[in-house]
Design a protein around this motif. Structure first.
Motif, PDB file in Angstrom:
ATOM      1  N   THR A 114     -27.414 -54.462  28.346  1.00 32.22           N
ATOM      2  CA  THR A 114     -28.335 -53.774  29.246  1.00 32.22           C
ATOM      3  C   THR A 114     -27.629 -52.634  29.975  1.00 32.22           C
ATOM      4  O   THR A 114     -26.403 -52.597  30.064  1.00 32.22           O
ATOM      5  CB  THR A 114     -28.904 -54.741  30.299  1.00 32.22           C
ATOM      6  N   ILE A 115     -28.440 -51.721  30.502  1.00 36.72           N
ATOM      7  CA  ILE A 115     -27.926 -50.637  31.347  1.00 36.72           C
ATOM      8  C   ILE A 115     -28.993 -50.337  32.392  1.00 36.72           C
ATOM      9  O   ILE A 115     -30.185 -50.474  32.110  1.00 36.72           O
ATOM     10  CB  ILE A 115     -27.577 -49.383  30.500  1.00 36.72           C
ATOM     11  N   PRO A 116     -28.609 -49.954  33.609  1.00 38.95           N
ATOM     12  CA  PRO A 116     -29.629 -49.681  34.634  1.00 38.95           C
ATOM     13  C   PRO A 116     -30.450 -48.431  34.330  1.00 38.95           C
ATOM     14  O   PRO A 116     -29.991 -47.491  33.686  1.00 38.95           O
ATOM     15  CB  PRO A 116     -28.806 -49.471  35.916  1.00 38.95           C
ATOM     16  N   GLY A 117     -31.680 -48.439  34.834  1.00 36.05           N
ATOM     17  CA  GLY A 117     -32.520 -47.255  34.892  1.00 36.05           C
ATOM     18  C   GLY A 117     -32.764 -46.891  36.341  1.00 36.05           C
ATOM     19  O   GLY A 117     -32.291 -47.572  37.263  1.00 36.05           O
ATOM     20  N   ASN A 118     -33.525 -45.845  36.573  1.00 35.43           N
ATOM     21  CA  ASN A 118     -33.743 -45.388  37.934  1.00 35.43           C
ATOM     22  C   ASN A 118     -34.566 -46.354  38.770  1.00 35.43           C
ATOM     23  O   ASN A 118     -34.490 -46.346  40.007  1.00 35.43           O
ATOM     24  CB  ASN A 118     -34.405 -44.005  37.926  1.00 35.43           C
ATOM     25  N   HIS A 119     -35.358 -47.224  38.149  1.00 28.16           N
ATOM     26  CA  HIS A 119     -36.149 -48.190  38.910  1.00 28.16           C
ATOM     27  C   HIS A 119     -35.420 -49.510  39.141  1.00 28.16           C
ATOM     28  O   HIS A 119     -35.976 -50.393  39.813  1.00 28.16           O
ATOM     29  CB  HIS A 119     -37.489 -48.451  38.209  1.00 28.16           C
ATOM     30  N   ASP A 120     -34.197 -49.635  38.627  1.00 28.77           N
ATOM     31  CA  ASP A 120     -33.446 -50.872  38.857  1.00 28.77           C
ATOM     32  C   ASP A 120     -32.707 -50.868  40.193  1.00 28.77           C
ATOM     33  O   ASP A 120     -32.292 -51.933  40.669  1.00 28.77           O
ATOM     34  CB  ASP A 120     -32.458 -51.110  37.712  1.00 28.77           C
ATOM     35  N   PHE A 121     -32.521 -49.665  40.771  1.00 28.54           N
ATOM     36  CA  PHE A 121     -31.854 -49.538  42.077  1.00 28.54           C
ATOM     37  C   PHE A 121     -30.503 -50.268  42.062  1.00 28.54           C
ATOM     38  O   PHE A 121     -30.169 -51.000  43.004  1.00 28.54           O
ATOM     39  CB  PHE A 121     -32.732 -50.100  43.187  1.00 28.54           C
ATOM     40  N   ALA A 122     -29.725 -50.077  40.995  1.00 24.81           N
ATOM     41  CA  ALA A 122     -28.520 -50.888  40.813  1.00 24.81           C
ATOM     42  C   ALA A 122     -27.285 -50.025  40.610  1.00 24.81           C
ATOM     43  O   ALA A 122     -27.339 -48.962  39.999  1.00 24.81           O
ATOM     44  CB  ALA A 122     -28.694 -51.824  39.622  1.00 24.81           C
ATOM     45  N   ASP A 123     -26.169 -50.537  41.108  1.00 26.22           N
ATOM     46  CA  ASP A 123     -24.874 -49.915  40.864  1.00 26.22           C
ATOM     47  C   ASP A 123     -23.995 -50.901  40.115  1.00 26.22           C
ATOM     48  O   ASP A 123     -24.459 -51.953  39.643  1.00 26.22           O
ATOM     49  CB  ASP A 123     -24.228 -49.469  42.172  1.00 26.22           C
ATOM     50  N   ALA A 124     -22.702 -50.595  40.019  1.00 24.94           N
ATOM     51  CA  ALA A 124     -21.786 -51.435  39.252  1.00 24.94           C
ATOM     52  C   ALA A 124     -21.717 -52.852  39.806  1.00 24.94           C
ATOM     53  O   ALA A 124     -21.701 -53.835  39.052  1.00 24.94           O
ATOM     54  CB  ALA A 124     -20.398 -50.796  39.241  1.00 24.94           C
ATOM     55  N   ALA A 125     -21.686 -52.977  41.133  1.00 24.08           N
ATOM     56  CA  ALA A 125     -21.552 -54.301  41.743  1.00 24.08           C
ATOM     57  C   ALA A 125     -22.779 -55.166  41.472  1.00 24.08           C
ATOM     58  O   ALA A 125     -22.664 -56.349  41.126  1.00 24.08           O
ATOM     59  CB  ALA A 125     -21.323 -54.161  43.242  1.00 24.08           C
ATOM     60  N   ILE A 126     -23.959 -54.583  41.617  1.00 28.58           N
ATOM     61  CA  ILE A 126     -25.201 -55.327  41.362  1.00 28.58           C
ATOM     62  C   ILE A 126     -25.274 -55.748  39.905  1.00 28.58           C
ATOM     63  O   ILE A 126     -25.598 -56.901  39.581  1.00 28.58           O
ATOM     64  CB  ILE A 126     -26.426 -54.474  41.745  1.00 28.58           C
ATOM     65  N   TRP A 127     -24.950 -54.816  39.012  1.00 29.70           N
ATOM     66  CA  TRP A 127     -25.056 -55.118  37.578  1.00 29.70           C
ATOM     67  C   TRP A 127     -24.054 -56.194  37.164  1.00 29.70           C
ATOM     68  O   TRP A 127     -24.390 -57.108  36.400  1.00 29.70           O
ATOM     69  CB  TRP A 127     -24.857 -53.842  36.763  1.00 29.70           C
ATOM     70  N   LYS A 128     -22.857 -56.112  37.691  1.00 31.67           N
ATOM     71  CA  LYS A 128     -21.842 -57.109  37.340  1.00 31.67           C
ATOM     72  C   LYS A 128     -22.213 -58.482  37.878  1.00 31.67           C
ATOM     73  O   LYS A 128     -21.988 -59.510  37.219  1.00 31.67           O
ATOM     74  CB  LYS A 128     -20.472 -56.687  37.863  1.00 31.67           C
ATOM     75  N   PHE A 131     -25.196 -59.490  35.294  1.00 30.76           N
ATOM     76  CA  PHE A 131     -24.963 -59.515  33.844  1.00 30.76           C
ATOM     77  C   PHE A 131     -23.509 -59.774  33.443  1.00 30.76           C
ATOM     78  O   PHE A 131     -23.229 -60.011  32.268  1.00 30.76           O
ATOM     79  CB  PHE A 131     -25.443 -58.208  33.217  1.00 30.76           C
ATOM     80  N   GLY A 132     -22.603 -59.693  34.413  1.00 37.14           N
ATOM     81  CA  GLY A 132     -21.204 -59.969  34.093  1.00 37.14           C
ATOM     82  C   GLY A 132     -20.403 -58.763  33.666  1.00 37.14           C
ATOM     83  O   GLY A 132     -19.219 -58.878  33.342  1.00 37.14           O
ATOM     84  N   TYR A 133     -21.035 -57.582  33.651  1.00 30.50           N
ATOM     85  CA  TYR A 133     -20.333 -56.337  33.350  1.00 30.50           C
ATOM     86  C   TYR A 133     -20.924 -55.245  34.224  1.00 30.50           C
ATOM     87  O   TYR A 133     -22.004 -55.394  34.784  1.00 30.50           O
ATOM     88  CB  TYR A 133     -20.442 -55.976  31.865  1.00 30.50           C
ATOM     89  N   GLU A 134     -20.197 -54.139  34.335  1.00 29.93           N
ATOM     90  CA  GLU A 134     -20.597 -53.087  35.265  1.00 29.93           C
ATOM     91  C   GLU A 134     -21.658 -52.173  34.652  1.00 29.93           C
ATOM     92  O   GLU A 134     -22.150 -52.418  33.549  1.00 29.93           O
ATOM     93  CB  GLU A 134     -19.364 -52.310  35.723  1.00 29.93           C
ATOM     94  N   ASP A 135     -21.988 -51.114  35.375  1.00 30.30           N
ATOM     95  CA  ASP A 135     -23.070 -50.216  34.958  1.00 30.30           C
ATOM     96  C   ASP A 135     -22.609 -49.126  34.011  1.00 30.30           C
ATOM     97  O   ASP A 135     -23.362 -48.212  33.692  1.00 30.30           O
ATOM     98  CB  ASP A 135     -23.736 -49.598  36.179  1.00 30.30           C
ATOM     99  N   LYS A 136     -21.393 -49.209  33.534  1.00 36.39           N
ATOM    100  CA  LYS A 136     -20.888 -48.336  32.468  1.00 36.39           C
ATOM    101  C   LYS A 136     -19.790 -49.097  31.742  1.00 36.39           C
ATOM    102  O   LYS A 136     -18.898 -49.663  32.371  1.00 36.39           O
ATOM    103  CB  LYS A 136     -20.397 -46.988  33.010  1.00 36.39           C
ATOM    104  N   TYR A 137     -19.880 -49.097  30.400  1.00 39.40           N
ATOM    105  CA  TYR A 137     -18.950 -49.926  29.634  1.00 39.40           C
ATOM    106  C   TYR A 137     -19.017 -49.545  28.161  1.00 39.40           C
ATOM    107  O   TYR A 137     -19.891 -48.780  27.729  1.00 39.40           O
ATOM    108  CB  TYR A 137     -19.263 -51.410  29.818  1.00 39.40           C
ATOM    109  N   VAL A 138     -18.088 -50.093  27.397  1.00 38.39           N
ATOM    110  CA  VAL A 138     -17.979 -49.842  25.959  1.00 38.39           C
ATOM    111  C   VAL A 138     -18.182 -51.152  25.212  1.00 38.39           C
ATOM    112  O   VAL A 138     -17.719 -52.207  25.649  1.00 38.39           O
ATOM    113  CB  VAL A 138     -16.598 -49.240  25.623  1.00 38.39           C
TER     114      VAL A 138
END
Length: 282
Positions: A114-128, A131-138
């Protein structure tokens, strides 16, 4: 149906089924290859976006349940290696991301990203945290690499993806035969009507063009787009939407297939079958 933008019928927008190399065009219920053998593909995945869980006035639980059902059927009939959910998982309710994950996405039959969109209101901390990973990854899939990057801030503002992260990631993947880039909001405005809807990031476009192994970028965000646009020779592919209250009449997802000899095919699936296409009663 409400629509926050006029649907643009332009030569820049492709038909529902397009091909990057071989000719492929399919809708739900029409398998392209022999479904008995996953050996036809080096990698086969689905990409969907814009579920907008908890958007007022919508049946968002139905939308998510349908997606899980559709992708389960897709996997059973044609085989999937992975699923990508490209942004706007929720509608302005980051507190519901965990519910979406546990109630629906964890029921998908294959690994998902997954990756955030503009309606998710999420940054790296929220996403991690969710989901266990940040808002940018490989993601490394052998000879194929994926780069995911956030294109929004925690208030829903549109931003260019992190240039330094993208460059470092693309350098890391430069020996891969194929790289796909996943960005919810496109970093380019093709038409005057795109102003305020997409983000104009010329540095990012120049960077993407400088890596010949990037074969396509994938975007969500504009629910009315289900085809292809180009910057130079680089394809930018859209996948309509599976939730929300505006966009294409149908809801669906996109399939991407990489053959054993690195041929790439992609097509959009009209999963809801609404409207039905070329239906006749004789």
């Amino acid at each position: 149906m409400s629509d926050r933008r006029k649907f643009i019928k332009s030569g820049l927008i492709g038909i529902a089924g397009i091909n990057l190399l071989p000719a492929v065009n399919s809708f739900a219920g029409e398998p392209v290859y022999n479904p008995d053998s996953a050996a036809n593909f080096k990698l086969r995945f689905a990409i969907a976006s814009d579920g907008h869980y908890a958007q007022p006035g919508t049946e968002s639980d139905v939308f998510y349940a349908d997606l899980v059902k559709w992708l389960g059927k897709e996997h059973k009939e044609n085989h999937l290696d992975m699923v990508i959910i490209n942004g706007d998982l929720v509608h302005n309710r980051p507190d519901l991301l965990k519910k979406v994950k546990e109630t629906y996405l964890d029921k998908l039959p294959v690994p998902y990203y997954t990756i955030p969109g503009n309606h998710d209101f999420a940054d790296a901390a929220i996403w991690k945290n969710v989901f266990g990973y940040e808002d940018k990854y490989v993601v490394d899939k052998g000879d194929i690499g994926f780069v995911f990057a956030n294109t929004a801030d925690t208030k829903g503002g549109y931003v260019c993806p992190d240039y330094n992260f993208l460059k470092a990631s693309l350098d890391q993947l430069k020996t891969k035969s194929i790289v796909f880039v996943i960005l919810h909001i496109p970093p380019h405005q093709w038409l005057p009507e795109d102003k305020g809807i997409f983000v104009d990031c010329p540095q990012i476009i120049e960077l993407l063009h400088s890596y010949p192994n990037i074969k396509a970028t994938f975007h969500g965000h504009d629910h009315s787009l289900d085809g292809i646009r180009y910057t130079g020779k680089l394809p930018h592919l859209f996948d309509s939407h599976f939730g929300g209250n505006w966009g294409t009449e149908y809801k669906g997802y996109r399939i991407v297939e990489v053959s054993v000899n690195n041929q790439i095919a992609t097509y959009q699936v009209n999963a809801s079958q609404n409207p039905k296409l070329n239906a006749n009663k004789l």
